[in-house]
Each structure stands twice: as C-alpha cells, then as structure tokens.
Design a protein around this motif. Sequence first.
Motif, PDB file in Angstrom:
ATOM      1  N   ILE A  14     -25.870  19.654  -1.696  1.00 58.37           N
ATOM      2  CA  ILE A  14     -24.746  19.234  -1.224  1.00 58.37           C
ATOM      3  C   ILE A  14     -24.015  20.211  -0.795  1.00 58.37           C
ATOM      4  CG2 ILE A  14     -22.418  17.817  -1.484  1.00 58.37           C
ATOM      5  CD1 ILE A  14     -23.929  16.084  -3.387  1.00 58.37           C
ATOM      6  N   VAL A  15     -23.402  20.487   0.640  1.00 55.54           N
ATOM      7  CA  VAL A  15     -22.194  21.510   0.883  1.00 55.54           C
ATOM      8  C   VAL A  15     -21.077  20.989   0.461  1.00 55.54           C
ATOM      9  CG1 VAL A  15     -21.440  23.238   2.528  1.00 55.54           C
ATOM     10  CG2 VAL A  15     -23.992  22.463   2.537  1.00 55.54           C
ATOM     11  N   MET A  16     -20.375  21.309  -0.404  1.00 59.59           N
ATOM     12  CA  MET A  16     -19.141  20.564  -0.992  1.00 59.59           C
ATOM     13  C   MET A  16     -17.824  21.207  -0.159  1.00 59.59           C
ATOM     14  SD  MET A  16     -19.877  20.700  -5.060  1.00 59.59           S
ATOM     15  CE  MET A  16     -19.819  22.427  -5.140  1.00 59.59           C
ATOM     16  N   ASP A  17     -17.389  20.766   1.043  1.00 53.38           N
ATOM     17  CA  ASP A  17     -16.673  21.320   1.699  1.00 53.38           C
ATOM     18  C   ASP A  17     -15.578  20.499   1.987  1.00 53.38           C
ATOM     19  OD1 ASP A  17     -15.905  23.122   3.722  1.00 53.38           O
ATOM     20  OD2 ASP A  17     -16.672  22.259   5.399  1.00 53.38           O
ATOM     21  N   GLY A  18     -14.391  21.056   2.280  1.00 52.21           N
ATOM     22  CA  GLY A  18     -13.056  20.414   2.383  1.00 52.21           C
ATOM     23  C   GLY A  18     -12.052  20.479   1.399  1.00 52.21           C
ATOM     24  N   ASN A  19     -12.385  21.208   0.203  1.00 48.54           N
ATOM     25  CA  ASN A  19     -11.383  21.212  -0.784  1.00 48.54           C
ATOM     26  C   ASN A  19      -9.934  21.871  -0.444  1.00 48.54           C
ATOM     27  OD1 ASN A  19     -13.238  20.284  -2.735  1.00 48.54           O
ATOM     28  ND2 ASN A  19     -13.923  22.491  -3.165  1.00 48.54           N
ATOM     29  N   GLN A  25      -3.429  19.164   2.962  1.00 45.77           N
ATOM     30  CA  GLN A  25      -2.760  17.571   3.116  1.00 45.77           C
ATOM     31  C   GLN A  25      -2.034  17.176   2.288  1.00 45.77           C
ATOM     32  OE1 GLN A  25      -6.364  15.038   3.795  1.00 45.77           O
ATOM     33  NE2 GLN A  25      -7.072  16.262   5.823  1.00 45.77           N
ATOM     34  N   ARG A  26      -1.834  17.664   1.116  1.00 49.65           N
ATOM     35  CA  ARG A  26      -1.085  17.290   0.032  1.00 49.65           C
ATOM     36  C   ARG A  26       0.191  18.181  -0.084  1.00 49.65           C
ATOM     37  NH1 ARG A  26      -5.609  15.061   0.075  1.00 49.65           N
ATOM     38  NH2 ARG A  26      -6.021  12.667  -0.627  1.00 49.65           N
ATOM     39  N   GLY A  27       0.174  19.169   0.708  1.00 50.21           N
ATOM     40  CA  GLY A  27       1.148  20.176   0.461  1.00 50.21           C
ATOM     41  C   GLY A  27       0.848  21.057  -0.804  1.00 50.21           C
ATOM     42  N   ARG A  28      -0.210  21.255  -1.213  1.00 51.61           N
ATOM     43  CA  ARG A  28      -0.518  22.093  -2.218  1.00 51.61           C
ATOM     44  C   ARG A  28      -1.461  23.314  -1.937  1.00 51.61           C
ATOM     45  NH1 ARG A  28       0.233  19.048  -7.205  1.00 51.61           N
ATOM     46  NH2 ARG A  28      -0.207  21.083  -7.988  1.00 51.61           N
ATOM     47  N   PRO A  29      -1.538  24.233  -2.751  1.00 46.77           N
ATOM     48  CA  PRO A  29      -2.196  25.388  -2.435  1.00 46.77           C
ATOM     49  C   PRO A  29      -3.885  24.883  -2.754  1.00 46.77           C
ATOM     50  CG  PRO A  29      -1.345  25.417  -4.819  1.00 46.77           C
ATOM     51  CD  PRO A  29      -0.850  24.484  -4.084  1.00 46.77           C
ATOM     52  N   ARG A  30      -4.576  26.073  -2.001  1.00 46.14           N
ATOM     53  CA  ARG A  30      -6.021  25.697  -1.617  1.00 46.14           C
ATOM     54  C   ARG A  30      -6.723  25.459  -3.031  1.00 46.14           C
ATOM     55  NH1 ARG A  30      -8.675  26.218   3.159  1.00 46.14           N
ATOM     56  NH2 ARG A  30     -10.230  27.186   2.011  1.00 46.14           N
ATOM     57  N   LEU A  31      -6.390  26.340  -4.100  1.00 47.08           N
ATOM     58  CA  LEU A  31      -7.031  26.090  -5.380  1.00 47.08           C
ATOM     59  C   LEU A  31      -6.924  24.853  -6.159  1.00 47.08           C
ATOM     60  CD1 LEU A  31      -6.388  29.717  -6.862  1.00 47.08           C
ATOM     61  CD2 LEU A  31      -8.382  28.757  -6.384  1.00 47.08           C
ATOM     62  N   PHE A  32      -5.742  24.289  -5.677  1.00 48.35           N
ATOM     63  CA  PHE A  32      -5.581  22.863  -6.195  1.00 48.35           C
ATOM     64  C   PHE A  32      -6.469  22.064  -5.691  1.00 48.35           C
ATOM     65  CE2 PHE A  32      -3.808  18.554  -5.673  1.00 48.35           C
ATOM     66  CZ  PHE A  32      -3.596  18.207  -7.003  1.00 48.35           C
ATOM     67  N   GLY A  33      -7.001  22.057  -4.494  1.00 51.40           N
ATOM     68  CA  GLY A  33      -8.188  21.464  -4.035  1.00 51.40           C
ATOM     69  C   GLY A  33      -9.703  21.769  -4.654  1.00 51.40           C
ATOM     70  N   HIS A  34      -9.746  22.954  -4.999  1.00 48.97           N
ATOM     71  CA  HIS A  34     -11.091  23.474  -5.413  1.00 48.97           C
ATOM     72  C   HIS A  34     -11.036  22.758  -6.903  1.00 48.97           C
ATOM     73  CE1 HIS A  34     -12.040  25.972  -2.305  1.00 48.97           C
ATOM     74  NE2 HIS A  34     -11.036  26.793  -2.543  1.00 48.97           N
ATOM     75  N   GLN A  35      -9.843  22.833  -7.567  1.00 52.13           N
ATOM     76  CA  GLN A  35      -9.863  22.211  -8.971  1.00 52.13           C
ATOM     77  C   GLN A  35     -10.301  20.753  -9.067  1.00 52.13           C
ATOM     78  OE1 GLN A  35      -5.917  23.102 -10.280  1.00 52.13           O
ATOM     79  NE2 GLN A  35      -6.198  25.113 -10.585  1.00 52.13           N
ATOM     80  N   ALA A  36      -9.764  20.150  -7.827  1.00 53.96           N
ATOM     81  CA  ALA A  36      -9.967  18.501  -7.606  1.00 53.96           C
ATOM     82  C   ALA A  36     -11.662  18.481  -7.367  1.00 53.96           C
ATOM     83  CB  ALA A  36      -9.383  17.960  -6.505  1.00 53.96           C
ATOM     84  N   GLY A  37     -12.187  19.383  -6.806  1.00 57.43           N
ATOM     85  CA  GLY A  37     -13.614  19.556  -6.334  1.00 57.43           C
ATOM     86  C   GLY A  37     -14.355  19.669  -7.257  1.00 57.43           C
ATOM     87  N   ALA A  38     -14.178  20.465  -8.364  1.00 53.47           N
ATOM     88  CA  ALA A  38     -14.705  20.832  -9.586  1.00 53.47           C
ATOM     89  C   ALA A  38     -14.696  19.433 -10.371  1.00 53.47           C
ATOM     90  CB  ALA A  38     -14.093  21.790 -10.480  1.00 53.47           C
ATOM     91  N   PRO A 209     -17.489  12.579   7.305  1.00 50.77           N
ATOM     92  CA  PRO A 209     -16.069  13.339   7.260  1.00 50.77           C
ATOM     93  C   PRO A 209     -15.242  13.287   5.953  1.00 50.77           C
ATOM     94  CG  PRO A 209     -16.151  10.868   8.074  1.00 50.77           C
ATOM     95  CD  PRO A 209     -17.560  11.270   7.901  1.00 50.77           C
ATOM     96  N   VAL A 210     -15.716  12.676   5.118  1.00 45.04           N
ATOM     97  CA  VAL A 210     -15.217  12.747   3.585  1.00 45.04           C
ATOM     98  C   VAL A 210     -14.993  14.139   3.287  1.00 45.04           C
ATOM     99  CG1 VAL A 210     -14.996  11.754   1.605  1.00 45.04           C
ATOM    100  CG2 VAL A 210     -15.905  10.362   3.357  1.00 45.04           C
ATOM    101  N   LEU A 211     -13.780  14.447   2.991  1.00 38.85           N
ATOM    102  CA  LEU A 211     -13.420  15.554   2.096  1.00 38.85           C
ATOM    103  C   LEU A 211     -14.004  15.641   0.728  1.00 38.85           C
ATOM    104  CD1 LEU A 211      -9.904  16.434   3.308  1.00 38.85           C
ATOM    105  CD2 LEU A 211     -11.722  17.234   4.464  1.00 38.85           C
ATOM    106  N   TRP A 212     -14.584  16.726   0.311  1.00 38.50           N
ATOM    107  CA  TRP A 212     -15.389  16.592  -1.067  1.00 38.50           C
ATOM    108  C   TRP A 212     -14.589  15.855  -2.183  1.00 38.50           C
ATOM    109  CZ3 TRP A 212     -19.694  16.452  -3.122  1.00 38.50           C
ATOM    110  CH2 TRP A 212     -20.097  16.579  -4.614  1.00 38.50           C
ATOM    111  N   PRO A 213     -13.437  16.255  -2.338  1.00 39.61           N
ATOM    112  CA  PRO A 213     -12.423  15.807  -3.404  1.00 39.61           C
ATOM    113  C   PRO A 213     -12.601  14.204  -3.557  1.00 39.61           C
ATOM    114  CG  PRO A 213     -11.424  17.625  -2.649  1.00 39.61           C
ATOM    115  CD  PRO A 213     -12.441  17.471  -1.803  1.00 39.61           C
ATOM    116  N   ASP A 214     -12.808  13.557  -2.320  1.00 37.66           N
ATOM    117  CA  ASP A 214     -12.842  12.221  -1.996  1.00 37.66           C
ATOM    118  C   ASP A 214     -14.167  11.508  -2.014  1.00 37.66           C
ATOM    119  OD1 ASP A 214      -9.933  12.070  -1.666  1.00 37.66           O
ATOM    120  OD2 ASP A 214      -9.906  12.436   0.371  1.00 37.66           O
ATOM    121  N   PHE A 215     -15.218  12.613  -2.233  1.00 45.37           N
ATOM    122  CA  PHE A 215     -16.500  11.883  -2.207  1.00 45.37           C
ATOM    123  C   PHE A 215     -16.871  11.099  -3.521  1.00 45.37           C
ATOM    124  CE2 PHE A 215     -21.220  12.621  -2.378  1.00 45.37           C
ATOM    125  CZ  PHE A 215     -21.490  12.373  -0.938  1.00 45.37           C
ATOM    126  N   THR A 216     -16.801   9.915  -3.529  1.00 48.67           N
ATOM    127  CA  THR A 216     -16.863   9.048  -4.909  1.00 48.67           C
ATOM    128  C   THR A 216     -18.452   8.937  -4.767  1.00 48.67           C
ATOM    129  OG1 THR A 216     -16.617   7.185  -3.541  1.00 48.67           O
ATOM    130  CG2 THR A 216     -14.563   8.036  -4.338  1.00 48.67           C
TER     131      THR A 216
END
Length: 239
Positions: A14-19, A25-38, A209-216
């Motif tokens: 898996i290429v975990m893209d989109g963090n 999209q939520r008005g948060r810094p990119r690292l917030f997305g990486h944390q959600a991706g983890a 098209p699903v962003l990685w943090p939403d990949f259930t």
Amino acid sequence: MATDTQNGPQHVAIVMDGNGRWAQQRGRPRLFGHQAGAKRVRDIVEACPGFGIEYLTIFAFSTENWKRTQAEVSGLMALFRRYITREARELFEKGVCVRFIGDRVRLDPSLVKLMDELEDLTKDNTLVNLTIALNYGGRDEVARATKRLAKEVAAGKLDPDTVDEQTLASFLDTCVLPDPDLVIRTSGEARISNFLLWQSAYSEYEFTPVLWPDFTPEIFKGILDNYSKRERRFGAVLS
C-alpha cells in the motif's frame, strides 16, 4: 465481514497517500494527518488475518520525501520513533513480524536502533508479516542490490554468467518476501512513485480516491473482493 480468502491476495502493498491533504481539508497542519494515518495502519494490520493476508507492505517514507520541508521531515521522523516505541509490545503480542526495507544509512542512528530492536523482538512471529518501507525507493533498491552483486562478482564469489533474475532478486531488500499480488494507492493519484518497481512487475493495481486516514477495513475489503474476481495470467493465455 467475510471475504474470499481462497482467491484473495497473499501479499498486499500500500502507498499510503493523502495524509497531508486530509489534514488541510480540516484546517490542520500536515503532521496532524500523518498522525491520523499512523493510527489507520493499526486498523489495517489488525484486519489482515481475517482477510487471509499474510504479508502487508506499507510505504512510509520514500527516498524522494527528503525534499519536503525540514519541519515536515523532522516531524515524520519523530512520528516514526513514537510509533515504534508505542506499538512494539502490541505488535509482538498480536503475532506481527515487522521488517523494514530501505536505505538506513541516512536515518538517525537512534531511529535505526529502534527499528533493529523491533525486528529482533518480532522476528519469530508468523500471523502477519508487516514490512515498512522507510527511506525506500525502488530504483535506489535495485542500484544498491546491483552494487552488492557486483562486489560478489569482483571477489570471485559469483560467476557473472550465472546471474539471472532470481540472482538479482536475492540481493534486494525484499529477498525473503513473495512479490506483492496487489498494490493499492490511496488519495486518487494514479502513479506508482518508485515503489517496489522490480517486485510489482505482475502485481494487480488498485487506485482509490479515498485519503489514507479514511481508508477503513470496510473499504479495504471492497478492494480485496474486486481483486478476487480478477483473472491473473502472468503473460500467458488461459483457456
């Protein structure tokens, strides 16, 4: 949430893209997305046994990702340290065998030490084989493998006339892994980004098209169900 494990893939990459986009999209810094991706990684790893997946390889940080801002790179490296420290015991207890692939030379020695310790802790586990590609690039991997192979030839340990595809594959970071049956990329981007170039020669691909943090796990199951309906021919014509 049953799926067809008989016709399903043994190895999924898996290429975990989109963090970053998920965070923006939520008005948060990119690292917030990486944390959600983890956190999402844990869900997908835990789902693998029920889906019949023995091997899962995830693209965590590429050789090209050093081009990102220093703040994001430093934040990612800190996140990797926290992930290994926090998840090590649970990965061990849940039967996950963890391996890292990629060039460790550029990584901080303290991070490499944690990686080595996690590999040693989980080396005898067999339920799921989780491979984390960290400072990894497909071209870089082939170049490093070729260099090691050339040294063997120069030392007289390897006859160049005997070198074939299997020989080179034995020098790759993934030499103990089967080739991926299925490669998934999230976030809607339709490119492979230098990931497992050699190993994915006959892999099936799925771009979602699903962003990685939403990949259930439910979305994962849908992709696996689609895979089970595909006919893999490996260059042959089936009757």
